[in-house]
Design an enzyme around this catalytic site. Structure first.
Site, short mmCIF file in Angstrom:
data_model
loop_
_atom_site.label_atom_id
_atom_site.label_comp_id
_atom_site.label_asym_id
_atom_site.label_seq_id
_atom_site.Cartn_x
_atom_site.Cartn_y
_atom_site.Cartn_z
CB SER A 58 -0.60 -0.35 1.70
OG SER A 58 -1.91 1.40 1.93
CE LYS B 235 -1.35 -4.55 3.64
NZ LYS B 235 -2.14 -5.90 2.88
CE1 TYR C 28 -4.66 -2.83 5.95
CE2 TYR C 28 -3.84 -0.87 5.42
CZ TYR C 28 -4.05 -2.51 4.66
OH TYR C 28 -3.69 -1.71 3.68
N1 NAD Z 1 -8.87 -1.21 -0.79
C1 NAD Z 1 -7.75 -0.82 -0.43
O1 NAD Z 1 -8.38 0.32 -0.04
C2 NAD Z 1 -6.50 -1.51 -0.50
C3 NAD Z 1 -5.34 -0.17 -0.65
C4 NAD Z 1 -3.85 -0.41 -0.21
C5 NAD Z 1 -4.07 -2.14 -0.29
N2 NAD Z 1 -4.77 -3.08 0.03
C6 NAD Z 1 -4.88 -4.92 0.29
O2 NAD Z 1 -5.36 -5.07 -0.89
C7 NAD Z 1 -5.40 -6.39 0.00
C8 NAD Z 1 -6.36 -6.52 -0.78
O3 NAD Z 1 -7.61 -5.29 -0.11
P1 NAD Z 1 -9.29 -5.66 -0.40
O4 NAD Z 1 -9.84 -4.38 -0.47
O5 NAD Z 1 -9.40 -6.74 -1.50
O6 NAD Z 1 -10.23 -6.12 0.90
P2 NAD Z 1 -11.43 -7.58 0.89
O7 NAD Z 1 -11.29 -6.97 2.86
O8 NAD Z 1 -12.60 -6.59 0.04
O9 NAD Z 1 -10.42 -8.50 1.02
C9 NAD Z 1 -9.98 -9.30 1.22
C10 NAD Z 1 -10.34 -10.81 1.40
O10 NAD Z 1 -9.35 -11.56 2.15
C11 NAD Z 1 -10.23 -12.15 3.20
N3 NAD Z 1 -9.17 -12.61 4.59
C12 NAD Z 1 -9.12 -12.26 5.23
N4 NAD Z 1 -8.18 -12.68 6.36
C13 NAD Z 1 -8.44 -14.36 5.45
C14 NAD Z 1 -7.78 -15.36 6.13
N5 NAD Z 1 -6.95 -15.57 7.01
N6 NAD Z 1 -7.51 -16.75 5.52
C15 NAD Z 1 -8.24 -15.81 3.33
N7 NAD Z 1 -9.21 -14.89 3.51
C16 NAD Z 1 -8.65 -13.40 4.28
C17 NAD Z 1 -11.77 -11.63 3.71
O11 NAD Z 1 -12.78 -12.22 3.75
C18 NAD Z 1 -11.83 -11.06 1.90
O12 NAD Z 1 -12.78 -11.26 0.54
C19 NAD Z 1 -5.78 -6.88 1.13
O13 NAD Z 1 -3.99 -7.09 1.37
C20 NAD Z 1 -4.49 -4.97 1.17
O14 NAD Z 1 -4.59 -5.08 2.97
C21 NAD Z 1 -6.22 -2.60 0.01
#
Ligand code: NAD
Length: 344
Positions: free
Chosen positions: A131, A160, A156
């Site tokens: 991120s 990362k 959080y």
């Molecule tokens: N959305 C944002 O703004 C953003 C920005 C930068 C980085 N990220 C990173 O991108 C990745 C995806 O983000 P997103 O927005 O799709 O989030 P999200 O919460 O929609 O998706 C994450 C998925 O992982 C699953 N999950 C969580 N822990 C788990 C585990 N231990 N075992 C199995 N499944 C598990 C959840 O059920 C969910 O479906 C994450 O690592 C997040 O930190 C997101």
């Protein structure tokens, strides 16, 4: 679209989530066979229905925690993937301050397990969700990958930064993994079909779900946190990247890893548009793109918000041969169509 059972398999942890589900679509379109691992702790099984509607078929999904070593070893053995895209994590900044151990446990343990299992099963290609939060408020804009990381503002954000360091150290120790950490800027939008999108639980912390929920009348008004920043209209500036473009960046990353020579390697790449947009401009663009007004008020600055951050995407253009294609208006229109679908 490839329906063949012989397409190379890619494990997609968190594949039912916002970015993961869109990446599953991009993977199939590129001829890969995604295998979802998701415990549905922050997503719903209806995401699989959405994927079926888009793809015209089912995608394999293991409804398990990707931190379970025995189950994960079984999946590696059975599926014989050639790569892993690791999305699964908890992502709510505020919650991470209240529950830091939950975040360190869930965001780091599965990463360690994957890096242990991959060499055991001769899986080399690894894409990690990082991120732009690792940059904090940078001194110079736009942010390049050489911009120093700053101390994280939340547990959080720290997961990362630590996640990146874990991968770097593993690769430095010649663990035979080729890894790319993609530093996402602000993912927004939804699939143009409105079959999949973001499912914010509770009060959204991000701007666009807040806009769509306010436009839908779920929330009475949107608070713009501060209009006295040193930006064109005084509101914070972010780099909003469409989730479909972001999903495609993962496929490009995977392809480049597969093409790269064998042996340990690690790199980080910014994934954004290269453009900074103010909060007020996002609201205005939403109103123009959808014809729906958003009720907003200007409030005080919010603790922890950085004034502005947007990406230098030269490296993504060069190394991944990728660039964002979709406009802010398209992303906002798709987010609105998804919001309307959620309300049906
Ligand atoms: N959305 C944002 O703004 C953003 C920005 C930068 C980085 N990220 C990173 O991108 C990745 C995806 O983000 P997103 O927005 O799709 O989030 P999200 O919460 O929609 O998706 C994450 C998925 O992982 C699953 N999950 C969580 N822990 C788990 C585990 N231990 N075992 C199995 N499944 C598990 C959840 O059920 C969910 O479906 C994450 O690592 C997040 O930190 C997101």
């Amino acid at each position: 679209m490839t329906l063949s059972g012989n397409s190379p398999k890619i494990l997609v942890t968190g594949g039912a989530g916002f970015i993961g589900s869109h990446t599953v679509v991009s993977l199939v379109n590129a001829g890969f066979e995604p295998v979802i691992i998701d415990d549905f702790s922050n997503s719903e099984r209806s995401a699989l229905d959405g994927l079926r509607a888009i793809l015209g078929r089912d995608v394999t999904c293991y409804a398990v925690n990707c931190n379970d070593a025995d189950i994960m070893a079984d999946i590696f053995r059975k599926e014989a993937p050639i790569g892993v895209i690791h999305f699964a994590a908890n992502k709510a900044v505020g919650e991470s301050v209240a529950k830091p151990l939950k975040y360190y446990r869930n965001n780091l343990d599965p990463l360690l397990l994957l890096l242990e299992l991959m060499p055991q099963y001769s899986v080399q290609n690894f894409v990690f969700s990082s991120s732009c939060t690792v940059y904090g408020q940078p001194e110079h804009l736009p942010v390049t990958e050489e911009t120093p990381r700053l101390p994280a503002q939340s547990p959080y954000g720290n997961t990362k930064a630590i996640g990146e360091d874990i991968i770097r150290d593993a690769v430095t120790a010649q663990i035979p993994v080729k890894a790319l950490a993609l530093r996402y800027f602000n993912p927004i939008g939804a699939h143009p079909s409105a079959e999949i999108g973001e499912l914010p639980l509770g009060v959204p912390a991000n701007l666009v779900p807040f806009i769509t929920q306010t436009a839908a009348g779920i929330r009475p008004s949107l608070t713009v946190y501060g209009d006295d920043y040193n930006t064109p209209d005084g509101t914070c500036v972010r780099d909003y990247i469409d989730v479909v473009d972001l999903a495609d960046a993962h496929v490009q990353a995977l392809k480049k890893l597969i093409e790269a020579p064998e042996g340990a390697s690690y790199d980080v790449i910014n994934i954004g548009t290269g453009r900074g947009e103010t909060v007020l401009n996002v609201i205005k663009t939403f109103e123009e793109a959808t014809g729906v007004n958003v009720n907003y008020v200007i409030g005080p600055r919010r603790a922890g918000d950085v004034e502005q951050v947007y990406a230098d995407v030269t490296k993504a253009n060069r190394v991944l041969e990728w660039s964002a294609r979709r406009s802010l208006a398209e992303s906002l229109r798709d987010a609105w169509n998804w919001q309307k679908k959620l309300m049906k």
